[in-house]
Structures are given as structure tokens and as C-alpha cells.
Design a protein around this motif. Structure first.
Motif, PDB file in Angstrom:
ATOM      1  N   UNK A  27       0.851  -1.187   0.000  1.00  0.00           N
ATOM      2  CA  UNK A  27       0.000   0.000   0.000  1.00  0.00           C
ATOM      3  C   UNK A  27       0.886   1.235   0.000  1.00  0.00           C
ATOM      4  N   UNK A  28       0.264   2.389  -0.024  1.00  0.00           N
ATOM      5  CA  UNK A  28       1.016   3.639  -0.145  1.00  0.00           C
ATOM      6  C   UNK A  28       1.243   4.337   1.186  1.00  0.00           C
ATOM      7  N   UNK A  29       0.900   3.676   2.295  1.00  0.00           N
ATOM      8  CA  UNK A  29       0.983   4.344   3.591  1.00  0.00           C
ATOM      9  C   UNK A  29       2.315   4.135   4.305  1.00  0.00           C
ATOM     10  N   UNK A  30       3.124   3.210   3.821  1.00  0.00           N
ATOM     11  CA  UNK A  30       4.372   2.875   4.515  1.00  0.00           C
ATOM     12  C   UNK A  30       5.393   4.000   4.387  1.00  0.00           C
ATOM     13  N   UNK A  31       6.285   4.069   5.364  1.00  0.00           N
ATOM     14  CA  UNK A  31       7.416   4.995   5.310  1.00  0.00           C
ATOM     15  C   UNK A  31       8.678   4.195   5.039  1.00  0.00           C
ATOM     16  N   UNK A  32       9.439   4.598   4.031  1.00  0.00           N
ATOM     17  CA  UNK A  32      10.650   3.853   3.673  1.00  0.00           C
ATOM     18  C   UNK A  32      11.906   4.726   3.751  1.00  0.00           C
ATOM     19  N   UNK A  33      11.790   5.901   4.358  1.00  0.00           N
ATOM     20  CA  UNK A  33      12.918   6.838   4.401  1.00  0.00           C
ATOM     21  C   UNK A  33      14.165   6.213   5.014  1.00  0.00           C
ATOM     22  N   UNK A  34      13.992   5.415   6.083  1.00  0.00           N
ATOM     23  CA  UNK A  34      15.152   4.813   6.733  1.00  0.00           C
ATOM     24  C   UNK A  34      15.687   3.619   5.967  1.00  0.00           C
ATOM     25  N   UNK A  35      14.867   3.030   5.097  1.00  0.00           N
ATOM     26  CA  UNK A  35      15.272   1.824   4.393  1.00  0.00           C
ATOM     27  C   UNK A  35      15.977   2.122   3.069  1.00  0.00           C
ATOM     28  N   UNK A  92      16.746  10.732  -4.326  1.00  0.00           N
ATOM     29  CA  UNK A  92      15.755  10.591  -5.383  1.00  0.00           C
ATOM     30  C   UNK A  92      14.407  11.068  -4.863  1.00  0.00           C
ATOM     31  N   UNK A  93      13.531  11.538  -5.748  1.00  0.00           N
ATOM     32  CA  UNK A  93      12.228  12.054  -5.296  1.00  0.00           C
ATOM     33  C   UNK A  93      11.345  10.953  -4.710  1.00  0.00           C
ATOM     34  N   UNK A  94      10.498  11.322  -3.761  1.00  0.00           N
ATOM     35  CA  UNK A  94       9.539  10.386  -3.193  1.00  0.00           C
ATOM     36  C   UNK A  94       8.316  10.324  -4.102  1.00  0.00           C
ATOM     37  N   UNK A  95       7.948   9.119  -4.522  1.00  0.00           N
ATOM     38  CA  UNK A  95       6.838   8.934  -5.458  1.00  0.00           C
ATOM     39  C   UNK A  95       5.746   8.066  -4.833  1.00  0.00           C
ATOM     40  N   UNK A  96       6.129   6.889  -4.410  1.00  0.00           N
ATOM     41  CA  UNK A  96       5.264   5.891  -3.782  1.00  0.00           C
ATOM     42  C   UNK A  96       6.232   4.995  -3.029  1.00  0.00           C
ATOM     43  N   UNK A  97       5.914   4.554  -1.807  1.00  0.00           N
ATOM     44  CA  UNK A  97       6.916   3.807  -1.034  1.00  0.00           C
ATOM     45  C   UNK A  97       7.499   2.605  -1.762  1.00  0.00           C
ATOM     46  N   UNK A  98       6.690   1.889  -2.548  1.00  0.00           N
ATOM     47  CA  UNK A  98       7.224   0.748  -3.286  1.00  0.00           C
ATOM     48  C   UNK A  98       8.169   1.205  -4.385  1.00  0.00           C
ATOM     49  N   UNK A  99       7.789   2.257  -5.098  1.00  0.00           N
ATOM     50  CA  UNK A  99       8.671   2.802  -6.131  1.00  0.00           C
ATOM     51  C   UNK A  99       9.951   3.338  -5.506  1.00  0.00           C
ATOM     52  N   UNK A 100       9.818   4.001  -4.363  1.00  0.00           N
ATOM     53  CA  UNK A 100      10.988   4.600  -3.716  1.00  0.00           C
ATOM     54  C   UNK A 100      12.010   3.545  -3.313  1.00  0.00           C
TER      55      UNK A 100
END
Length: 230
Positions: A27-35, A92-100
Motif C-alpha cells: 500500500x502507499x501508507x508505509x514509510x521507507x525513508x530509513x530503508x 531521489x524524489x519520493x513517489x510511492x513507497x514501493x517505487x521509492x
């Protein structure tokens, strides 16, 4: 639903190594900044003070684009485009957590990764030479028709989900806020691709499990075993 490369593509590019993964529950709610940071660190270390064009993964795709009759400095594979931006901005720009997370893994490995929302795909995706009557939708909403013999990702309804092989994906099946089930494809043709692509797919699978608790089905395709059932 299935994914495969045509026999013509395998015959023309026998050095191809293709890794595929399917999963649900994203889904699009996850945060992946640290990953994404560890992958950014790998990319920065690999680039050093040089250029992405010096990496063997990118050199191999440039040779492929030249063989397809495309100017490789005009049409770049997706990982080269990401690395060019990363080299300048170190992010890189944030688009969607899976894409990121996939983009971060892509720059770390210098291998293009495509993400498709399978709910937006009709029947199958085949990487094949275009006939010229396929329909491709840009992210601006414009409709294009690939050139005959161009390598495209085409489905059963003649929609092209990517043009010029790994150059540009379509808006049609791009990940969005409602995306749940995905097909992820990574392709490489450099000398160590047979080792690198499985490692990349394992990294993506691990991130899907860690971020979304998703179980992924994976495979590495070959000319003798070209089809992945989704």
C-alpha cells in the motif's frame, strides 16, 4: 496471468538475465525513508567521483540500445536515468513507497527495475518487438504508438506498458495509491548479471517482507524457462 520474453528477444539477446517477483498486500501508507539510505550509500560508493556510464551494468545496456538502433545518450535505461539524478542530488524524489524502495535498490545495483500494478494489466505481459499498433500512455496522459520492431512490454489488449525496453514505463500500470498487487521485473546483460540479478530480487523480496509483511513469489527466467506465472 503470466510474464515472459518472446523467443525473438531471447534469440537476439541471449546474455539477458531476468529476475521477476510478484506479491500482494502493498500500500502507499508505509514509510521507507530509513530503508532507502543503505542503498543510497552503496550507490554513492560505487559512483565515487566517476560517472554512471563507467559502470558495467550501464555499459551493457548502452550496447543493447545501440543494437536496437537507439542513441544511448538520448534514450537511457531507467537505472542510468536514476543514477544521473542521484549523482547530482544524492537522493531521489519520493513517489510511492514501493517505487521509492525499488528505485533505491536500482541505483545500488545499477540495474533497471520495473514495477507494474497487475490489476491494470490485461492477461499477460510479454517483452517483444512492437508491431507499431500498440497503445502507450505517457505520464502526461498522451497516447503514443511504439515504432515497429521497438522492444515493448505488451499485454493481451495491445497496451504497451513500457517503451524502448527499459527506457520508459507507461502511466497505465504505474503504482498508485490503490495499488495492492504488483509484478516487479529486473533485467541485466552485463558479465556478472547471473549473480547480481538474483541478489537484487532477494533484496526486493526482503524489503517487501520487512515493510509490508508481504510474501513474494520469485524466479529467474531463462531462454529454456521463459514464463513466470503470476
Amino acid at each position: 496471468m503470466y510474464f515472459e520474453h518472446s523467443t525473438d528477444v531471447w534469440a537476439e539477446f541471449p546474455e539477458l538475465v531476468a529476475g521477476v517477483l510478484s506479491a500482494g498486500g502493498v500500500d502507499a501508507s508505509a514509510s521507507v525513508a530509513d530503508r532507502v539510505k543503505p542503498y543510497y550509500d552503496i550507490a554513492a560508493d560505487r559512483l565515487g567521483t566517476g560517472s554512471e556510464s563507467e559502470l558495467p551494468e550501464i555499459q551493457a545496456w548502452r550496447r543493447v540500445f545501440s543494437r536496437m538502433g537507439l542513441k544511448p545518450t538520448q534514450y537511457r535505461c531507467a537505472s542510468e536515468s536514476l543514477l544521473r539524478r542521484f549523482r547530482k542530488e544524492r537522493s531521489l524524489p519520493e513517489i510511492h513507497p514501493l517505487i521509492d524502495i525499488c528505485n533505491a535498490i536500482s541505483v545500488a545495483f545499477a540495474i533497471p527495475i520495473a514495477v507494474f500494478d497487475t490489476d491494470q494489466v490485461a492477461g499477460h505481459i510479454q517483452v517483444r518487438h512492437a508491431l507499431g499498433d500498440e497503445t502507450y500512455e505517457t505520464f502526461a496522459g498522451q497516447i503514443e504508438h511504439p515504432e515497429p520492431r521497438e522492444v515493448v512490454f505488451a499485454d493481451a489488449s495491445n497496451q504497451a506498458h513500457a517503451r524502448r525496453w527499459t527506457n520508459r514505463q507507461a502511466r497505465t500500470s504505474a503504482a498508485r495509491s490503490t495499488t495492492s498487487s504488483v509484478l516487479i521485473v529486473a533485467e541485466a546483460l552485463h558479465p556478472s548479471a547471473a549473480a547480481d540479478v538474483p541478489r537484487l530480487i532477494e533484496a526486493v523480496s526482503g524489503e517487501l517482507a520487512a515493510i509490508w509483511g508481504a510474501h513474494a513469489t520469485t524466479a529467474v527466467l531463462t531462454e529454456s524457462s521463459p514464463r513466470f506465472e503470476i
